[in-house]
Design a protein around this motif. Structure first.
Motif, mmCIF file in Angstrom:
data_model
loop_
_atom_site.group_PDB
_atom_site.id
_atom_site.type_symbol
_atom_site.label_atom_id
_atom_site.label_comp_id
_atom_site.label_asym_id
_atom_site.label_seq_id
_atom_site.Cartn_x
_atom_site.Cartn_y
_atom_site.Cartn_z
ATOM 1 N N HIS A 75 55.214 38.609 37.750
ATOM 2 C CA HIS A 75 54.113 38.995 38.629
ATOM 3 C C HIS A 75 53.421 37.425 38.778
ATOM 4 O O HIS A 75 53.772 36.337 38.254
ATOM 5 C CB HIS A 75 53.225 39.807 37.554
ATOM 6 C CG HIS A 75 52.861 39.292 36.520
ATOM 7 N ND1 HIS A 75 53.216 39.769 35.211
ATOM 8 C CD2 HIS A 75 51.865 38.422 36.068
ATOM 9 C CE1 HIS A 75 52.757 39.321 34.112
ATOM 10 N NE2 HIS A 75 51.990 38.434 34.672
ATOM 11 N N ASP A 112 50.890 46.385 43.049
ATOM 12 C CA ASP A 112 51.998 45.835 43.834
ATOM 13 C C ASP A 112 51.673 45.611 45.212
ATOM 14 O O ASP A 112 51.151 46.705 45.797
ATOM 15 C CB ASP A 112 53.109 46.918 43.449
ATOM 16 C CG ASP A 112 53.592 47.036 42.161
ATOM 17 O OD1 ASP A 112 53.482 45.658 41.413
ATOM 18 O OD2 ASP A 112 53.429 48.098 41.416
ATOM 19 N N GLU A 118 54.317 41.938 42.043
ATOM 20 C CA GLU A 118 53.284 42.354 41.378
ATOM 21 C C GLU A 118 52.253 41.310 41.212
ATOM 22 O O GLU A 118 52.660 40.011 40.859
ATOM 23 C CB GLU A 118 53.829 42.910 40.005
ATOM 24 C CG GLU A 118 52.873 43.504 39.266
ATOM 25 C CD GLU A 118 53.164 43.997 37.791
ATOM 26 O OE1 GLU A 118 52.853 45.205 37.538
ATOM 27 O OE2 GLU A 118 53.963 43.127 37.087
#
Length: 125
Positions: A75, A112, A118
């Motif tokens: 992420h 997302d 993400e």
């Protein structure tokens, strides 16, 4: 002291991703143009750092789960001053926030994007 200048992420449409990054975070396109192997890149951020959004000149395969792929991008974390206002903009951009948490050292949530990247939104305010 070292500072992270940028990360480079492969996306399906750099201009579309740059548009929602601007709407959600207030970032601007610092540069865009031709890139490696006939691809295209847009650098989106502020004067100190940015996200390079790259797309190759070929079909892109569906991503594998990042947490089980060597060198996967799990992420991207972004610190904001007003987490509630940012969450409203995330929703307005068409994304669904999830995994809200409020613990030391701050509040956070994730979402997302349309490419499966993400994003973690954090506030230490």
């Amino acid at each position: 002291m070292a500072n992270l200048e940028h990360v480079n992420v492969t996306v399906s449409d750099p201009k579309a991703t740059a548009a929602w990054l601007g709407a959600v975070f207030g970032w601007t396109t610092r540069w865009e143009g031709d890139a490696i192997s006939g691809g295209y890149t847009a650098h989106v951020g502020d004067e100190g750092s940015y996200v390079a959004l790259y797309t190759p000149n070929m079909a892109i395969k569906d991503p594998q789960h990042s947490y089980t792929t060597r060198a996967g991008l799990n992420h991207v974390g972004v610190v904001v001053d007003d987490i509630d206002a940012t969450e409203a903009r995330v929703k307005a951009a068409g994304f669904k926030p999830h995994n809200h948490a409020d613990y030391e050292p701050g509040k956070r949530f994730y979402f997302d994007d349309h490419d499966g990247v993400e994003w973690e939104i954090v506030s230490y305010a």
